[in-house]
Design a protein around this motif. Structure first.
Motif, PDB file in Angstrom:
ATOM      1  N   SER A  27      44.587  41.530  52.063  1.00 44.91           N
ATOM      2  CA  SER A  27      44.566  42.690  53.251  1.00 44.91           C
ATOM      3  C   SER A  27      44.259  43.757  52.343  1.00 44.91           C
ATOM      4  CB  SER A  27      46.275  42.849  53.911  1.00 44.91           C
ATOM      5  OG  SER A  27      46.816  43.190  52.770  1.00 44.91           O
ATOM      6  N   GLY A  28      42.713  43.459  52.210  1.00 45.44           N
ATOM      7  CA  GLY A  28      41.658  44.653  51.076  1.00 45.44           C
ATOM      8  C   GLY A  28      41.789  45.476  52.088  1.00 45.44           C
ATOM      9  N   PRO A  29      41.400  46.987  51.610  1.00 46.81           N
ATOM     10  CA  PRO A  29      40.661  48.193  52.851  1.00 46.81           C
ATOM     11  C   PRO A  29      39.905  47.668  53.896  1.00 46.81           C
ATOM     12  CG  PRO A  29      40.685  48.651  50.296  1.00 46.81           C
ATOM     13  CD  PRO A  29      40.712  47.034  50.240  1.00 46.81           C
ATOM     14  N   LYS A  30      40.313  47.858  54.832  1.00 48.98           N
ATOM     15  CA  LYS A  30      39.716  47.915  55.987  1.00 48.98           C
ATOM     16  C   LYS A  30      38.490  48.343  55.871  1.00 48.98           C
ATOM     17  CE  LYS A  30      43.560  47.384  59.084  1.00 48.98           C
ATOM     18  NZ  LYS A  30      43.903  47.506  60.278  1.00 48.98           N
ATOM     19  N   GLN A  31      37.699  48.451  56.809  1.00 49.16           N
ATOM     20  CA  GLN A  31      35.990  49.233  57.278  1.00 49.16           C
ATOM     21  C   GLN A  31      36.602  50.434  56.718  1.00 49.16           C
ATOM     22  OE1 GLN A  31      34.052  47.988  60.702  1.00 49.16           O
ATOM     23  NE2 GLN A  31      33.486  46.194  59.447  1.00 49.16           N
ATOM     24  N   GLY A  32      35.470  51.305  56.135  1.00 45.16           N
ATOM     25  CA  GLY A  32      35.739  52.914  56.442  1.00 45.16           C
ATOM     26  C   GLY A  32      36.504  53.213  54.914  1.00 45.16           C
ATOM     27  N   GLY A  33      37.162  52.055  54.170  1.00 45.68           N
ATOM     28  CA  GLY A  33      38.110  52.257  52.702  1.00 45.68           C
ATOM     29  C   GLY A  33      39.161  52.929  53.117  1.00 45.68           C
ATOM     30  N   THR A  34      40.002  52.613  54.119  1.00 48.62           N
ATOM     31  CA  THR A  34      40.854  53.031  54.515  1.00 48.62           C
ATOM     32  C   THR A  34      42.310  51.925  54.407  1.00 48.62           C
ATOM     33  OG1 THR A  34      41.296  52.099  56.812  1.00 48.62           O
ATOM     34  CG2 THR A  34      40.716  54.698  56.182  1.00 48.62           C
ATOM     35  N   VAL A  35      43.198  52.091  54.037  1.00 50.73           N
ATOM     36  CA  VAL A  35      44.635  50.799  53.558  1.00 50.73           C
ATOM     37  C   VAL A  35      44.910  50.835  54.699  1.00 50.73           C
ATOM     38  CG1 VAL A  35      46.727  49.993  51.950  1.00 50.73           C
ATOM     39  CG2 VAL A  35      44.234  51.651  51.603  1.00 50.73           C
ATOM     40  N   PRO A  36      45.417  49.651  55.579  1.00 51.67           N
ATOM     41  CA  PRO A  36      46.363  49.060  56.345  1.00 51.67           C
ATOM     42  C   PRO A  36      47.975  49.171  56.565  1.00 51.67           C
ATOM     43  CG  PRO A  36      45.270  46.967  55.644  1.00 51.67           C
ATOM     44  CD  PRO A  36      44.945  47.968  53.971  1.00 51.67           C
ATOM     45  N   ALA A  37      48.028  50.353  57.361  1.00 51.97           N
ATOM     46  CA  ALA A  37      49.534  50.785  56.995  1.00 51.97           C
ATOM     47  C   ALA A  37      50.620  49.776  56.875  1.00 51.97           C
ATOM     48  CB  ALA A  37      49.333  51.098  58.679  1.00 51.97           C
ATOM     49  N   GLU A  38      50.165  49.429  56.738  1.00 52.22           N
ATOM     50  CA  GLU A  38      51.583  48.411  56.250  1.00 52.22           C
ATOM     51  C   GLU A  38      51.597  47.963  54.947  1.00 52.22           C
ATOM     52  OE1 GLU A  38      49.615  46.419  58.434  1.00 52.22           O
ATOM     53  OE2 GLU A  38      50.276  46.916  60.272  1.00 52.22           O
ATOM     54  N   SER A  39      50.436  47.510  54.547  1.00 49.73           N
ATOM     55  CA  SER A  39      49.879  48.007  53.063  1.00 49.73           C
ATOM     56  C   SER A  39      50.524  49.121  52.224  1.00 49.73           C
ATOM     57  CB  SER A  39      48.899  47.080  52.455  1.00 49.73           C
ATOM     58  OG  SER A  39      48.904  45.925  53.142  1.00 49.73           O
ATOM     59  N   GLU A  40      50.371  50.346  53.357  1.00 54.54           N
ATOM     60  CA  GLU A  40      50.978  51.877  52.447  1.00 54.54           C
ATOM     61  C   GLU A  40      52.120  51.844  52.861  1.00 54.54           C
ATOM     62  OE1 GLU A  40      49.736  56.126  52.980  1.00 54.54           O
ATOM     63  OE2 GLU A  40      48.650  55.003  54.622  1.00 54.54           O
ATOM     64  N   LEU A  41      52.553  51.535  54.044  1.00 52.02           N
ATOM     65  CA  LEU A  41      53.981  51.854  54.105  1.00 52.02           C
ATOM     66  C   LEU A  41      54.572  50.955  52.322  1.00 52.02           C
ATOM     67  CD1 LEU A  41      56.940  52.838  55.182  1.00 52.02           C
ATOM     68  CD2 LEU A  41      56.967  50.394  56.934  1.00 52.02           C
ATOM     69  N   TYR A  42      54.454  50.159  52.734  1.00 47.48           N
ATOM     70  CA  TYR A  42      55.143  48.796  51.968  1.00 47.48           C
ATOM     71  C   TYR A  42      55.265  49.193  50.170  1.00 47.48           C
ATOM     72  CZ  TYR A  42      55.873  44.436  48.914  1.00 47.48           C
ATOM     73  OH  TYR A  42      57.008  43.962  47.784  1.00 47.48           O
ATOM     74  N   SER A  43      53.650  49.844  49.440  1.00 44.17           N
ATOM     75  CA  SER A  43      53.832  50.597  48.258  1.00 44.17           C
ATOM     76  C   SER A  43      54.614  51.542  48.616  1.00 44.17           C
ATOM     77  CB  SER A  43      52.224  50.990  48.215  1.00 44.17           C
ATOM     78  OG  SER A  43      51.541  49.700  48.512  1.00 44.17           O
ATOM     79  N   LEU A  44      54.547  52.041  49.561  1.00 36.18           N
ATOM     80  CA  LEU A  44      55.944  53.922  49.189  1.00 36.18           C
ATOM     81  C   LEU A  44      57.025  53.868  49.440  1.00 36.18           C
ATOM     82  CD1 LEU A  44      53.258  55.852  52.144  1.00 36.18           C
ATOM     83  CD2 LEU A  44      53.432  56.703  49.693  1.00 36.18           C
ATOM     84  N   MET A  45      57.125  52.196  49.928  1.00 34.53           N
ATOM     85  CA  MET A  45      58.826  52.327  49.355  1.00 34.53           C
ATOM     86  C   MET A  45      58.638  51.680  48.172  1.00 34.53           C
ATOM     87  SD  MET A  45      60.143  53.540  52.852  1.00 34.53           S
ATOM     88  CE  MET A  45      62.027  52.129  52.340  1.00 34.53           C
ATOM     89  N   SER A  46      58.020  50.330  47.994  1.00 35.77           N
ATOM     90  CA  SER A  46      58.808  49.826  46.750  1.00 35.77           C
ATOM     91  C   SER A  46      58.361  51.031  45.795  1.00 35.77           C
ATOM     92  CB  SER A  46      57.922  49.195  46.309  1.00 35.77           C
ATOM     93  OG  SER A  46      57.492  47.392  46.999  1.00 35.77           O
ATOM     94  N   ALA A  47      57.724  51.814  45.346  1.00 35.13           N
ATOM     95  CA  ALA A  47      57.394  53.174  44.792  1.00 35.13           C
ATOM     96  C   ALA A  47      58.620  54.100  44.467  1.00 35.13           C
ATOM     97  CB  ALA A  47      56.162  53.915  44.739  1.00 35.13           C
ATOM     98  N   GLY A  48      59.201  54.328  45.961  1.00 35.55           N
ATOM     99  CA  GLY A  48      60.362  55.261  45.709  1.00 35.55           C
ATOM    100  C   GLY A  48      61.306  54.753  45.851  1.00 35.55           C
ATOM    101  N   ARG A  49      61.777  53.211  45.856  1.00 38.76           N
ATOM    102  CA  ARG A  49      62.874  52.680  45.488  1.00 38.76           C
ATOM    103  C   ARG A  49      62.851  52.500  44.046  1.00 38.76           C
ATOM    104  NH1 ARG A  49      62.414  49.359  49.753  1.00 38.76           N
ATOM    105  NH2 ARG A  49      60.375  48.496  48.971  1.00 38.76           N
ATOM    106  N   ALA A  50      61.745  51.880  43.118  1.00 37.06           N
ATOM    107  CA  ALA A  50      61.982  52.750  41.765  1.00 37.06           C
ATOM    108  C   ALA A  50      62.547  53.821  41.122  1.00 37.06           C
ATOM    109  CB  ALA A  50      59.834  51.846  41.216  1.00 37.06           C
ATOM    110  N   ALA A  51      61.585  54.618  41.884  1.00 35.80           N
ATOM    111  CA  ALA A  51      61.413  56.331  41.606  1.00 35.80           C
ATOM    112  C   ALA A  51      62.867  56.061  41.404  1.00 35.80           C
ATOM    113  CB  ALA A  51      60.984  57.172  42.045  1.00 35.80           C
ATOM    114  N   PHE A  52      63.827  56.189  42.378  1.00 36.59           N
ATOM    115  CA  PHE A  52      64.982  57.137  42.585  1.00 36.59           C
ATOM    116  C   PHE A  52      66.206  55.349  41.659  1.00 36.59           C
ATOM    117  CE2 PHE A  52      69.307  56.181  44.489  1.00 36.59           C
ATOM    118  CZ  PHE A  52      69.216  57.456  45.008  1.00 36.59           C
TER     119      PHE A  52
END
Length: 144
Positions: A27-52
């Motif tokens: 699931s690479g970036p969609k046209q226009g260079g945007t990241v799919p919402a699910e991938s962005e959400l997953y990345s944010l949640m994973s990074a949040g858990r690691a930071a916590f």
């Protein structure tokens, strides 16, 4: 009887790594260079858990807030509940109990809408009530 917990934990971790590698590879970036919402959400949640886990509560809160905004945009009740719950945990750690209560209410509403398990949310609500000096409310929440 042998204890299979370490093997199960290893296999669970392995499945997670395989899923992550496959999802990032497929699931690479969609046209226009945007990241799919699910991938962005997953990345944010994973990074949040690691930071916590590392004790960076402010950074975790920032990441969970962004994840919550993404989950709301996706209108994903499970993701909203998870992100709101995690952000609430950060707010409890920061002593921001009223903000935590509002986030827990949102998490509870979203998880209830999909008939999910509310136990963890209720326990954190009970903890917040206790920290705010409301023992009767804390007890009622814990009993739920």
């Amino acid at each position: 009887m042998r204890n299979h917990a370490p093997l199960i934990a290893f296999l669970s971790c392995l499945v997670g790594v395989v899923f992550l590698v496959l999802s990032l590879g497929c699931s690479g970036p969609k046209q226009g260079g945007t990241v799919p919402a699910e991938s962005e959400l997953y990345s944010l949640m994973s990074a949040g858990r690691a930071a916590f886990r590392q004790g960076s509560v402010e950074q975790a809160a920032t990441l969970y807030r962004r994840a919550l905004m993404r989950a709301r945009a996706m209108d994903d009740a499970s993701a909203i509940g998870d992100a709101a719950y995690n952000l609430a945990a950060c707010r409890v750690s920061q002593g921001k109990y009223e903000k935590a209560r509002a986030l827990l209410a949102e998490a509870k509403e979203e998880i209830a809408s999909i008939h999910g398990n509310l136990a963890d949310i209720l326990l954190v609500e009970a903890k917040v009530a206790r920290l705010q000096g409301k023992p009767d409310e804390a007890l009622a929440l814990a009993e739920q």
